[in-house]
Every structure is written in C-alpha cells, then in structure tokens.
Design a protein around this motif. Structure first.
Motif, PDB file in Angstrom:
ATOM      1  N   PHE A   1       0.797  -1.232   0.000  1.00 52.44           N
ATOM      2  CA  PHE A   1       0.000   0.000   0.000  1.00 52.44           C
ATOM      3  C   PHE A   1       0.827   1.278   0.000  1.00 52.44           C
ATOM      4  O   PHE A   1       0.278   2.367  -0.111  1.00 52.44           O
ATOM      5  CB  PHE A   1      -0.935   0.000   1.217  1.00 52.44           C
ATOM      6  N   GLY A   2       2.143   1.155   0.149  1.00 55.34           N
ATOM      7  CA  GLY A   2       2.995   2.335   0.160  1.00 55.34           C
ATOM      8  C   GLY A   2       3.486   2.668   1.552  1.00 55.34           C
ATOM      9  O   GLY A   2       2.787   2.453   2.554  1.00 55.34           O
ATOM     10  N   ARG A   3       4.711   3.186   1.632  1.00 54.06           N
ATOM     11  CA  ARG A   3       5.333   3.478   2.925  1.00 54.06           C
ATOM     12  C   ARG A   3       4.584   4.580   3.696  1.00 54.06           C
ATOM     13  O   ARG A   3       4.357   4.477   4.891  1.00 54.06           O
ATOM     14  CB  ARG A   3       6.778   3.930   2.735  1.00 54.06           C
ATOM     15  N   LYS A   4       4.223   5.637   2.965  1.00 53.07           N
ATOM     16  CA  LYS A   4       3.701   6.832   3.621  1.00 53.07           C
ATOM     17  C   LYS A   4       2.391   6.562   4.355  1.00 53.07           C
ATOM     18  O   LYS A   4       2.236   6.918   5.524  1.00 53.07           O
ATOM     19  CB  LYS A   4       3.498   7.935   2.579  1.00 53.07           C
ATOM     20  N   ILE A   5       1.452   5.921   3.690  1.00 51.39           N
ATOM     21  CA  ILE A   5       0.142   5.688   4.297  1.00 51.39           C
ATOM     22  C   ILE A   5       0.244   4.762   5.501  1.00 51.39           C
ATOM     23  O   ILE A   5      -0.445   4.953   6.513  1.00 51.39           O
ATOM     24  CB  ILE A   5      -0.856   5.128   3.250  1.00 51.39           C
ATOM     25  N   VAL A   6       1.120   3.762   5.432  1.00 49.86           N
ATOM     26  CA  VAL A   6       1.264   2.827   6.555  1.00 49.86           C
ATOM     27  C   VAL A   6       1.952   3.517   7.735  1.00 49.86           C
ATOM     28  O   VAL A   6       1.575   3.305   8.891  1.00 49.86           O
ATOM     29  CB  VAL A   6       2.050   1.573   6.123  1.00 49.86           C
ATOM     30  N   LEU A   7       2.943   4.375   7.467  1.00 57.73           N
ATOM     31  CA  LEU A   7       3.601   5.098   8.547  1.00 57.73           C
ATOM     32  C   LEU A   7       2.642   6.067   9.222  1.00 57.73           C
ATOM     33  O   LEU A   7       2.591   6.156  10.461  1.00 57.73           O
ATOM     34  CB  LEU A   7       4.821   5.853   8.019  1.00 57.73           C
ATOM     35  N   LEU A   8       1.849   6.787   8.440  1.00 59.82           N
ATOM     36  CA  LEU A   8       0.864   7.712   9.030  1.00 59.82           C
ATOM     37  C   LEU A   8      -0.179   6.942   9.847  1.00 59.82           C
ATOM     38  O   LEU A   8      -0.589   7.388  10.924  1.00 59.82           O
ATOM     39  CB  LEU A   8       0.183   8.518   7.927  1.00 59.82           C
ATOM     40  N   GLY A   9      -0.597   5.784   9.344  1.00 58.42           N
ATOM     41  CA  GLY A   9      -1.522   4.957  10.117  1.00 58.42           C
ATOM     42  C   GLY A   9      -0.923   4.483  11.422  1.00 58.42           C
ATOM     43  O   GLY A   9      -1.596   4.463  12.464  1.00 58.42           O
ATOM     44  N   SER A  10       0.360   4.128  11.400  1.00 61.05           N
ATOM     45  CA  SER A  10       1.051   3.696  12.623  1.00 61.05           C
ATOM     46  C   SER A  10       1.151   4.840  13.629  1.00 61.05           C
ATOM     47  O   SER A  10       0.931   4.644  14.830  1.00 61.05           O
ATOM     48  CB  SER A  10       2.449   3.176  12.268  1.00 61.05           C
ATOM     49  N   LEU A  11       1.461   6.036  13.146  1.00 61.48           N
ATOM     50  CA  LEU A  11       1.541   7.205  14.030  1.00 61.48           C
ATOM     51  C   LEU A  11       0.177   7.517  14.644  1.00 61.48           C
ATOM     52  O   LEU A  11       0.085   7.896  15.815  1.00 61.48           O
ATOM     53  CB  LEU A  11       2.061   8.416  13.244  1.00 61.48           C
ATOM     54  N   PHE A  12      -0.893   7.337  13.850  1.00 62.38           N
ATOM     55  CA  PHE A  12      -2.240   7.574  14.375  1.00 62.38           C
ATOM     56  C   PHE A  12      -2.576   6.591  15.495  1.00 62.38           C
ATOM     57  O   PHE A  12      -3.094   6.982  16.558  1.00 62.38           O
ATOM     58  CB  PHE A  12      -3.269   7.465  13.251  1.00 62.38           C
ATOM     59  N   LEU A  13      -2.295   5.307  15.281  1.00 65.70           N
ATOM     60  CA  LEU A  13      -2.571   4.299  16.312  1.00 65.70           C
ATOM     61  C   LEU A  13      -1.739   4.561  17.566  1.00 65.70           C
ATOM     62  O   LEU A  13      -2.217   4.385  18.696  1.00 65.70           O
ATOM     63  CB  LEU A  13      -2.286   2.899  15.772  1.00 65.70           C
TER      64      LEU A  13
END
Length: 529
Positions: free
Chosen positions: A85-97
C-alpha cells in the motif's frame, strides 16, 4: 520507459531526494523514533505508581508486556503492508494508532483499559520502528545508508535515555497520565511533518488487487504464534504457573502456529511475509539470529540495571534514570562514528566486530557490581557497553539489507526488528525467572513464609523490615541480579563469535553485468539501488 517492478509483483519504492528534502525527512523520522522509544521506556519508572492508583500492583507489568507483544507482533506485518500500500500511508496509520493508544492510556480508569490502550500504542510503535528504517533505506544509497541509519539510531538512544527520566518526573511531580498525554500532541505534529516530507511513490494495482496480494493467512498465523509464545513467556511464573493449563495450551497453540506459518510461507503465500529464499542466505540468517541474541541483552540491560540500582543500592527512580545516561551517551557517540566509518570505508564488518568486543568487555565488567559498588565504576561499565551497542545496532542492519536483493529490503528490516524485540521479550522472561528463583531461595531463614511471599509479589515490602533484615534481603536480591548479569555475558560473547562466519560485503560495488538476450538488447531496465 520500463516500469520498475521487483520480485513478487511489488513496486520498487526507491526514491532519491534533494539534500534539503532529505534532511527534513530525516528529521521527521528521527522525531518519530525518538517519541516511540520515549513511550516504551518511560513506562518502566511509573509502573509502581500506576499500579497503586489503578489497584493493579500484582499485574501492572502487563502494561509493558502488552506494548512489547503488540509491538513485536506487527513489525513484519506493517513492513509487508508498506510494500503493498505504500510506505507513507502505513507510517501515518502507525503514528495515528500510536497517538490514539497513548491518549486512551492516559484516561485509563482500570487495568484492562490501560493494557488494551498500551497494546494499541504498541501496534503503532512497531510500525514506526520498522517504517522509519525502511523509508530511510528507500531514499539513500546503500553506501550512505550506514551513515543515515546510524543517525536514526541517535533518536532511538536518546528516546531510551529520556524516557525513564520523563516518566519519573511527570509521575512524581504531576500525574502519571501525563507521561502518555505529552506524547500524543508531539506525535500529531510529527504526522504533519511526515505528510509533507515522506515521498509518495504510487504502488501499482487497485485497492482490491492490493488486498489480494497481502499474505493474510501468514499474517494471522504470525500474530497467533507471536502472541501465544510471548504471553506465557512474559507471564509464566508470575501471572500464572509455568505448568498451568493456560500456559501449556498457549505454548501448544504457538507451536502449531509456527508450523503452519512455515508451511504457508513456503508453499502457499504468493507474497509471503517471510520469503523462504532468505533462509538460504547465510548472511541474513546469521544476522537475524545475532540480532535476536542482541535483543536479549539490550532490553535486559535497560530493565535489570535500574532494578539493581533501585532495589539493591536503594537509589531513587530519577537517580537510576540519571545513571543510565552514560549508556545512552556512549551509544550516541559510537552510533555517529560508526555511521560515518561505514560510509568512508564502504564496509560494515569492522564496525560491529569492534562493537561486540567492547560490548562483551563491558558486559563482563558488570559482574563486579555489588551492593556497595561506587557510581564511578557503574558509569564506567555502562559507558563501555554503550560504546559497543552503538557500533553494532545499525551497522548490522545495513549489512543485512545489503546481503539480499533490494526487493527484500522492507521484509528484511521488519524481520530484523521482530527478531530484536522478540529476543528482548524472551530475555526479560528468562531474566525474571532467574532473578525470582535465586532471590526467593536466598532470602534469610528468619523471614516468615508470609513475608517471603509478599517480597516476591512486591519488593517495597522491604520498607516494613528492620535494618538487618532489609540488608539481608538486598543481599539476596543482589545474588539474583548477579546470575542475570552472568547469563548475559556468554550471549554477547556468542554474538562476537558469530562475526567470524558473517561475510563482509562492499556496499557500492555493482552486481556483475548480465548479457541480454538478443530480443531484449534494445530495452534493458536499469535497477538503481
């Protein structure tokens, strides 16, 4: 123009950035790692206060266990999600969690709420740890990777050093909730920085295609085996007996999940979380095993040295956090030097060999710790260990990435982080078991069985004893801590011995050219590392 696609149909997310954008990206990733490690280490000094406030003294260690288990479980999964799905979206999702988990933890009114919130934060923290290193490896060349990965290590080291301080100060001066709440707005600001600095390279395929490409069976089995193995290892002997039905059942399920995971990854998964080809790569296998052993000692030092300082020497939480700073400062210094040395020499092997020599020496010197050991001796030993840790942590990651194809960069990074944190969980379980067994059997015979049981559950019971009995109890605790320190020495020495069998690889030597077939001669794609 030929599309840059790598093995298993995954899009190569390698990107090169101008220096100015690269530095901003580096700043954002370093802040994310800094906050992640502050959060994971600050809890260690506030657990007694939190346990008393929530009436959970006997089980409060699960606040740390829930974070560690969730963090470990999702390291590999988030790495593979970033491929799809791409690095950026997964990193932002991780930061949100991560932010959500800390907010919920600060508002916790009971132990179950707290443990669940820490698990949510742990999922986010695991994603942050893996994705930060993966993204950095995407945007710099292999030779520069040692320098930048080592500089990221500074954020990790500083977070590990600041965390216990911050937790102790906020818990004693304000309220323990602020140890969690203060992280949330800082992480939200980091998300803004990440949004504008992390390059967004589109991943081929529509959403449904990406969902189908994920190894969902392997993901479920990976989560199952990690949780069912780490939970009984972390809680065995304290939360429940080793021979209890729940412990045995969890180990059995974990064993079956491991078997199923291996079979699925080998014969079923199209885009496996752990490609079987990595097992045929000697360097990668040795480095992963070495990293697992490193995790045992690295996390054990962060946990057991403060226990020695507080429970044997009688230091306050704030003073024990201060005495850990030499370990962090030594790590920061050699992490920086190691990164530049890797870039200048084009080699990683000398850096981590010297590091393991220093670490083994420092770990051996720690055996001189006694109840009356001066702070100067303690600081000297911890500085030596810090020098060794800083020289090994990032340089071994760079060599692991260099030892395989670029298409495996994300999965190698995720599995490597998984190996380190799972090693830490197992090391803490073994260390706790050694400590408790030696401590309880070494207690003076003059103590009643009731007092012995109370000391095993809560060491603060020592405050109710007379001076002579308290001194004998501290001697017994020192005997247990010494055995734990002895256990760590051969583990680090084994890491040093394994270096002999790890092959050093030049970082910027291009692969041997492959002559094209006649039909392909006119259009040959160039793959840039």
């Amino acid at each position: 123009m030929v599309k840059d696609v790598v093995k298993e149909g995954l899009t190569d997310q390698t990107t090169r950035l101008p220096k100015s954008k690269l530095l901003l990206l580096f700043l954002g990733l370093q802040i994310a790692l800094f906050l992640s490690f502050i959060d994971s280490t600050s809890v260690s000094t506030i657990l007694p206060i939190v346990g008393a406030d929530l009436n959970a003294t006997s089980s409060i260690t699960w606040a740390g266990t829930a974070f560690l288990v969730a963090n470990t479980s999702f390291q590999v999964i988030t790495s593979r999600l970033s491929d799809c799905f791409g690095r950026k979206i997964v990193l932002l999702g991780s930061l949100f969690l991560f932010t959500l988990g800390d907010l919920l933890a600060g508002f916790a009114t009971n132990k179950v709420w707290l443990y669940c919130a820490r698990a949510v934060a742990g999922i986010g923290g695991g994603g942050i740890n893996s994705l930060s290193m993966i993204i950095m490896s995407d945007v710099v060349t292999l030779r520069e990777r040692g320098q930048y990965q080592s500089l990221l290590g500074i954020g990790i080291a500083l977070g590990s050093g600041v965390g216990p301080f911050l937790g102790a100060i906020l818990a004693e001066r304000v309220r323990w909730s602020w140890a969690f709440w203060i992280i949330a707005p800082l992480t939200a600001l980091t998300m803004v920085l990440i949004q504008f600095t992390v390059p967004l390279k589109p991943v081929s395929g529509d959403f449904k295609e990406k969902l189908r490409s994920m190894d969902w069976i392997g993901s479920v089995l990976s989560l199952t085996m990690t949780v069912t193995i780490l939970v009984p290892l972390s809680g065995g002997g304290s939360t429940f007996a080793w021979n209890s039905p729940i412990a045995i059942a969890l180990f059995v399920v974990g064993g079956l999940a491991i078997t199923g995971f291996i079979l699925v990854e080998t014969y079923v998964a199209k885009s496996p979380l752990f490609p079987g080809r990595l097992l045929s790569n000697r360097n990668v296998c040795l480095l992963l095993l070495q990293t697992w052993l490193v995790g045992i000692v690295y996390y054990g030092g962060i946990y057991f040295v403060p226990l020695y300082l507080q429970n044997v020497k009688g230091d306050s939480p704030i003073l024990s956090a201060a005495l850990l700073l030499p370990l962090v400062l030594g790590q920061v210094l050699t992490t920086t030097i190691s990164g530049f040395a890797v870039k200048w020499t084009n080699r990683t092997w000398p850096s981590f060999v010297v590091g393991f020599i220093l670490w083994t020496a420092g770990q051996g010197a720690q055996l001189c710790f006694e109840k009356e050991t001066t702070n100067g001796v303690i600081i000297g030993c911890l500085i030596l260990q810090g020098f060794g840790i800083g020289s090994t942590i990032q340089s071994t990651l760079v060599l692991a990435q260099a030892s395989g194809p670029s298409s495996d960069r994300a999965v190698v990074t995720g599995v490597r982080n998984f190996a380190r944190t799972s090693g830490g969980a197992i090391g803490l379980a073994i260390g706790n078991s050694i400590l408790q067994n030696i401590f309880l059997t070494s207690l003076p015979d003059t103590l009643s069985m009731e007092v012995r049981e109370q000391l095993g559950q809560n060491f603060d019971t020592i405050k109710l004893l007379d001076e002579t009995s308290a001194s004998q109890v501290r001697d017994a605790y020192m005997a247990g801590i010494r055995k734990v320190f002895i256990f760590f020495v051969p583990v680090v020495a084994l890491c040093l011995l394994m270096c002999i069998f790890i092959k050093d690889i030049p970082l910027d030597v291009p692969p041997a050219p492959v002559l094209p077939m006649k039909i392909e001669a006119e259009t040959i794609p160039q793959i840039v590392e």
